[in-house]
Enzyme design. Sequence first.
Site, PDB file in Angstrom:
ATOM      1  N   ARG A  46       0.845  -1.201   0.000  1.00 26.85           N
ATOM      2  CA  ARG A  46       0.000   0.000   0.000  1.00 26.85           C
ATOM      3  C   ARG A  46       0.879   1.248   0.000  1.00 26.85           C
ATOM      4  O   ARG A  46       0.593   2.235  -0.651  1.00 26.85           O
ATOM      5  CB  ARG A  46      -0.971   0.006   1.189  1.00 26.85           C
ATOM      6  CG  ARG A  46      -1.739   1.320   1.305  1.00 26.85           C
ATOM      7  CD  ARG A  46      -3.035   1.266   2.137  1.00 26.85           C
ATOM      8  NE  ARG A  46      -2.990   0.367   3.250  1.00 26.85           N
ATOM      9  CZ  ARG A  46      -2.334   0.607   4.407  1.00 26.85           C
ATOM     10  NH1 ARG A  46      -1.680   1.736   4.575  1.00 26.85           N
ATOM     11  NH2 ARG A  46      -2.346  -0.280   5.365  1.00 26.85           N
ATOM     12  N   TYR A  98     -16.946  16.174 -15.412  1.00 27.88           N
ATOM     13  CA  TYR A  98     -17.322  14.760 -15.491  1.00 27.88           C
ATOM     14  C   TYR A  98     -18.390  14.446 -14.419  1.00 27.88           C
ATOM     15  O   TYR A  98     -18.276  14.902 -13.276  1.00 27.88           O
ATOM     16  CB  TYR A  98     -16.065  13.902 -15.287  1.00 27.88           C
ATOM     17  CG  TYR A  98     -16.344  12.426 -15.267  1.00 27.88           C
ATOM     18  CD1 TYR A  98     -16.658  11.741 -16.448  1.00 27.88           C
ATOM     19  CD2 TYR A  98     -16.323  11.701 -14.081  1.00 27.88           C
ATOM     20  CE1 TYR A  98     -16.935  10.382 -16.427  1.00 27.88           C
ATOM     21  CE2 TYR A  98     -16.595  10.348 -14.053  1.00 27.88           C
ATOM     22  CZ  TYR A  98     -16.901   9.695 -15.226  1.00 27.88           C
ATOM     23  OH  TYR A  98     -17.171   8.360 -15.208  1.00 27.88           O
ATOM     24  N   ASP A 170      -8.272  18.055 -14.695  1.00 30.36           N
ATOM     25  CA  ASP A 170      -8.562  16.696 -15.164  1.00 30.36           C
ATOM     26  C   ASP A 170      -8.169  16.665 -16.643  1.00 30.36           C
ATOM     27  O   ASP A 170      -8.835  17.261 -17.492  1.00 30.36           O
ATOM     28  CB  ASP A 170     -10.058  16.393 -14.970  1.00 30.36           C
ATOM     29  CG  ASP A 170     -10.415  14.967 -15.376  1.00 30.36           C
ATOM     30  OD1 ASP A 170      -9.693  14.373 -16.205  1.00 30.36           O
ATOM     31  OD2 ASP A 170     -11.428  14.445 -14.872  1.00 30.36           O
ATOM     32  N   LYS A 195      -9.054   5.613 -19.700  1.00 28.35           N
ATOM     33  CA  LYS A 195      -9.337   6.107 -21.046  1.00 28.35           C
ATOM     34  C   LYS A 195      -8.089   6.012 -21.935  1.00 28.35           C
ATOM     35  O   LYS A 195      -7.646   4.919 -22.210  1.00 28.35           O
ATOM     36  CB  LYS A 195      -9.901   7.524 -20.967  1.00 28.35           C
ATOM     37  CG  LYS A 195     -10.956   7.709 -19.852  1.00 28.35           C
ATOM     38  CD  LYS A 195     -12.245   6.943 -20.082  1.00 28.35           C
ATOM     39  CE  LYS A 195     -13.165   6.867 -18.863  1.00 28.35           C
ATOM     40  NZ  LYS A 195     -13.522   8.120 -18.236  1.00 28.35           N
TER      41      LYS A 195
HETATM   42  C1  LIG Z   1     -13.980   8.496 -16.949  1.00 31.00           C
HETATM   43  C2  LIG Z   1     -13.629   9.812 -16.411  1.00 31.00           C
HETATM   44  C3  LIG Z   1     -13.375  10.003 -15.044  1.00 31.00           C
HETATM   45  C4  LIG Z   1     -13.566   8.899 -14.018  1.00 31.00           C
HETATM   46  O1  LIG Z   1     -12.643   7.876 -14.167  1.00 31.00           O
HETATM   47  P1  LIG Z   1     -12.923   6.349 -13.725  1.00 31.00           P
HETATM   48  O2  LIG Z   1     -11.664   5.667 -14.117  1.00 31.00           O
HETATM   49  O3  LIG Z   1     -14.127   5.890 -14.486  1.00 31.00           O
HETATM   50  O4  LIG Z   1     -13.161   6.348 -12.257  1.00 31.00           O
HETATM   51  C5  LIG Z   1     -12.991  11.256 -14.617  1.00 31.00           C
HETATM   52  N1  LIG Z   1     -12.851  12.288 -15.489  1.00 31.00           N
HETATM   53  C6  LIG Z   1     -13.087  12.144 -16.802  1.00 31.00           C
HETATM   54  C7  LIG Z   1     -12.916  13.311 -17.703  1.00 31.00           C
HETATM   55  C8  LIG Z   1     -13.481  10.910 -17.315  1.00 31.00           C
HETATM   56  O5  LIG Z   1     -13.726  10.789 -18.624  1.00 31.00           O
END
Ligand SMILES: *Cc1c(COP(=O)(O)O)cnc(C)c1O
Length: 378
Positions: A46, A98, A170, A195
């Site tokens: 961890r 998001y 983000d 992604k």
């Molecule tokens: C998918 C997404 C998230 C969340 O990510 P997870 O891996 O699904 O928890 C956050 N911000 C954006 C812009 C996203 O497309």
Amino acid sequence: MDFGTKLIHNGNEIDKTTGALSIPIYHASTFHQFDIDNFGKYDYSRSGNPTREALENTIAALEEGDSGFAFSSGMAAISSVLSIFSAGDHILVCRDVYGGTYRVTSSFFKKFNVETTFIDATNIGEIKERIKNNTKAIFLESPSNPLLKITDFRAVIEVARKNNIVVIVDNTFMSPYLQNPIKLGADVVVHSATKFIGGHSDVISGLVVVKGKELSDKVKFVQNSFGAVLGPQDCWLLLRGLKTLKVRLDYQQKSALKLAKWLREQEEVAKVYYPGLLEHPGSELHLSQAKGGGAVLSFETKDDETAKRFMRKVKLAAVAVSLGGVETIVSYPAKMSHAAVPKEERESLGIKDSLIRVSLGLEETEDIIKDFKNALSI
Ligand SMILES: *Cc1c(COP(=O)(O)O)cnc(C)c1O
């Protein structure tokens, strides 16, 4: 060094103990201590794991930050970063953030008395107006989802600096290849590595990169104490996915531009949103802070029925939430990502029931166009 070279050679690509060209998956929860007076570098996974460390150092190098952290999902990454704040703190969050980030800030963190105001981040005046004495952070996303609106990072960062506010970006839609907010002055970058970074629709994961020791120590403290770490197997999938990030995105981005140009000529299509198109209102600004339009676009059909028909008839593209994979994915915000938002509120955000979002994959673009042509037609 070019970014593509850095993806392959960043100092973290060779296993230091064996010379292996692929970092081994260290499936170990704990580590033997050879000397009780001087503990080794690792004691418990961890707190630190060699596979995770290779990934964390890699993403820190690619985003040009000081430290990297891997989490079990994008939301775990975002929530862990927001956990550095305390009850009584106030954060500004861009309105078309998001959906998961909207949920966690508007309901989860609210329970702990971290207050959120949603703002139109494309409007600097509004940001200045909403800053309060207890405003500690501003959370941005550009291009935004699903309308690909562009925020002027430099302008927001300047305002934040003057007010001692931490800027969190983000960067999921752009990836470290196309946009590096830390280079523009941001303090923290978060990714849903699910992604583009993973890139193969096979792993849920999140990454954080931090600039500066004080903030790095705070995030490290949350990662170790809250414990939403990414397992070594999934870390390895990201290390593997990252190696092809540039070639994937180069192709996906070219494909997105071709598709955007084709879509705007179609009689069934009312509007195309893609920051790589010069007529996009944020295009010039976007290209001043990013290397390309990216691989996500959205479009409105001439009426709601056409959008529904398209979603029913499309064959090659997957109909799914998520984006950034090797396969083209189409999603329907009104019924998927924004289904929980009442129709009137969706429309006030500009998200019509005729809106479709596309994430381009690696298929031959002409095949995707053929698929779309058929899906749009009666
Ligand atoms: C998918 C997404 C998230 C969340 O990510 P997870 O891996 O699904 O928890 C956050 N911000 C954006 C812009 C996203 O497309």
